[in-house]
Design an enzyme around this catalytic site. Structure first.
Site, mmCIF file in Angstrom:
data_model
loop_
_atom_site.group_PDB
_atom_site.id
_atom_site.type_symbol
_atom_site.label_atom_id
_atom_site.label_comp_id
_atom_site.label_asym_id
_atom_site.label_seq_id
_atom_site.Cartn_x
_atom_site.Cartn_y
_atom_site.Cartn_z
ATOM 1 C CG ASP A 291 -11.302 4.392 6.232
ATOM 2 O OD1 ASP A 291 -11.085 5.486 7.153
ATOM 3 O OD2 ASP A 291 -11.763 4.818 4.951
ATOM 4 N NE ARG B 217 -9.451 10.920 9.438
ATOM 5 C CZ ARG B 217 -8.942 11.066 8.981
ATOM 6 N NH1 ARG B 217 -9.341 9.509 8.116
ATOM 7 N NH2 ARG B 217 -7.886 10.563 8.469
ATOM 8 C CE LYS C 27 -8.980 2.780 3.940
ATOM 9 N NZ LYS C 27 -8.638 4.664 3.153
ATOM 10 C CG HIS D 27 -1.994 1.406 0.994
ATOM 11 N ND1 HIS D 27 -2.699 1.664 0.610
ATOM 12 C CD2 HIS D 27 -1.419 2.694 1.860
ATOM 13 C CE1 HIS D 27 -3.665 2.413 0.772
ATOM 14 N NE2 HIS D 27 -2.636 2.717 1.335
ATOM 15 C CB SER E 194 -8.377 5.823 8.193
ATOM 16 O OG SER E 194 -8.735 6.217 6.444
HETATM 17 N N1 URA Z 1 -5.802 7.489 2.768
HETATM 18 C C1 URA Z 1 -6.826 6.843 3.950
HETATM 19 O O1 URA Z 1 -7.609 6.520 3.190
HETATM 20 N N2 URA Z 1 -7.191 7.805 4.627
HETATM 21 C C2 URA Z 1 -6.769 8.765 5.649
HETATM 22 O O2 URA Z 1 -6.856 9.011 6.121
HETATM 23 C C3 URA Z 1 -5.598 9.534 4.775
HETATM 24 C C4 URA Z 1 -5.043 8.510 3.505
#
Ligand code: URA
Length: 424
Positions: free
Chosen positions: A159, A166, A185, A80, A181
């Site tokens: 999320d 956010r 995932k 990632h 966050s």
């Molecule tokens: N990418 C995400 O998926 N979440 C965040 O909070 C920042 C970047």
């Protein structure tokens, strides 16, 4: 338990326990806790931070808010990146790692704002389907060891809701919230090992190396505390990764790396990340894994993996041998040096926005992309240019007036005017 007590505890920097955090996340996801109360809690987190224990509990609660992917495969690896400009590494690393015998199963997203998305890049390949059902995803993974699809099912609904909130309440830039966050995932995607590429610089969430290092350590610990093999590395985003920015342009460059035609920072970063994934998967020491990764490129085995994966996704695999089959732009515009100058750096966020204005990105989810659009950088940081040398070339099919994009492109260049170099 009640939400006012929870907000007050975080406001006073008192640690919440796992049950309180699980209750908060569940209550917000199912609509019992309204946006305004969740916003107050998120702002308290931004101001006071969370402890590591709280961050891991938040990550787990968010992961458990929806489906957790279960593939019928022996071992899978994932990588990632926290988002960059011109970052096409997934298209290169996945085939390399798969060619070395480790399955790379990836779910990716679309681009929004100045950063690109791997799904958009793949969809620039004629016919390539990113919306495959899970059984088809697994079938391809068993055949080639590499596949990328768009997210299916209900992964991390907490999320989805919290990230939107956010964005609208100025509460994105908290290391604890970013960690929870991203990692929730990734943990819901459930790969056995995970390499995290945390970016810093003008085009990244983390502006400084120090902050990126803090986030990297926290994400690595969050992954390990959830039982995953995990390694985080920190890389800079003060110039784009590789020369090309934009969907088809990035696929072209990824293919050229796998053809062995492109070396430099992009190639080195991909080899390093691929070696980390192979090491985590138990294929050998980091030096041995680096050699396997390099061999996968020089033998063209990784290119074969990409070709077969594209074919199985319904895409035109011939682009692996002839990149002119990718969407081609009709229009171009050169950004040239006005005087003799030295290139000191680039503002990647501005480059990303330039690319967006050319048609390669979207400001809202509904925007349609020009797959051919983007930027090719004609020089690197440190280059000494003479007046009229090309700094970068802008490409588009849909954008007939380049003036706005050109202004942003020029804004993105940090330079100093130099004396005319003495030619001998
Ligand atoms: N990418 C995400 O998926 N979440 C965040 O909070 C920042 C970047």
């Amino acid at each position: 338990m009640n939400i006012i007590d929870i907000i007050n505890k975080t406001k006073k920097s008192q640690e919440l326990n796992e049950d309180e955090i699980a209750w908060l996340v569940k209550g917000y996801t199912n609509g019992d806790i309204p946006d305004y109360q969740m916003s107050a809690w998120l702002m308290a987190v931004c101001l006071n931070g969370l402890t590591e224990k709280e961050t891991f509990a938040l990550t787990a609660a968010m992961r458990d808010s929806g489906d957790i992917l279960k593939l019928h495969l022996p071992f899978t690896a994932d990588k990632h990146s926290t988002g960059g400009v011109g970052d096409k590494t997934s298209l290169i690393i996945g085939p390399i790692v798969a060619a070395c015998g480790v399955c790379v199963a990836k779910m990716s997203g679309r681009g929004l704002g100045h950063t690109g998305g791997t799904i958009d890049k793949l969809e620039s390949i004629e016919g390539y389907r990113t919306d495959l059902p899970l059984d088809e995803f697994e079938r391809i993974l068993r055949r080639t060891g590499f596949s990328i699809i768009s997210q299916t099912g209900e992964l991390c609904p907490a999320d989805k809701k919290m990230y939107a909130l956010r964005n609208a309440t100025g509460t994105v830039d908290s290391i604890s919230l970013i960690c929870a966050s991203i990692m929730s995932k990734k943990l819901a995607t459930n790969a056995d090992c995970l390499v995290l590429d945390v970016k810093y610089g003008s085009g990244a969430f983390m502006k400084t190396k120090e902050d990126a290092e803090k986030l990297a350590v926290l994400m690595e610990r969050a992954g390990r505390s959830a039982g995953k093999k995990c390694k985080a590395v920190v890389t800079d985003m003060d110039s784009p990764l590789g020369r090309n920015i934009g969907n088809a342009l990035e696929v072209k460059e990824a293919v050229e790396v796998l053809q062995g035609k492109v070396k430099g920072r992009l190639y080195d970063t991909c080899i390093e990340l691929a070696a980390d994934m192979l090491e985590l998967a138990g294929k050998g020491t980091n030096d041995e894994c680096r050699k396997y990764a390099e061999d996968a490129v020089s033998s063209k085995k990784a290119l074969d993996v990409l070709r077969e994966t594209i074919r199985l996704h319904g895409g035109n695999e011939k682009i692996c041998d002839d990149t002119s089959l990718l969407p081609q732009p009709l229009l171009r515009y050169e950004i040239r040096a006005t005087k003799d100058m030295k290139i000191l750096g680039f503002n990647c966020e501005e480059l990303g926005m330039t690319s967006l204005l050319l048609g390669a990105g979207r400001l809202s989810k509904e925007d349609k992309l020009d797959m051919s659009a983007g930027i090719v950088m004609n020089c690197e940081i440190g280059a000494q240019l003479a007046a009229d040398d090309i700094i970068m070339t802008l490409y588009s099919t849909v954008c007939s007036d380049f003036s706005d994009a050109a202004v942003r492109a020029l804004n993105a260049v940090k330079f100093e005017i130099t004396e005319k170099p003495a030619y001998t």
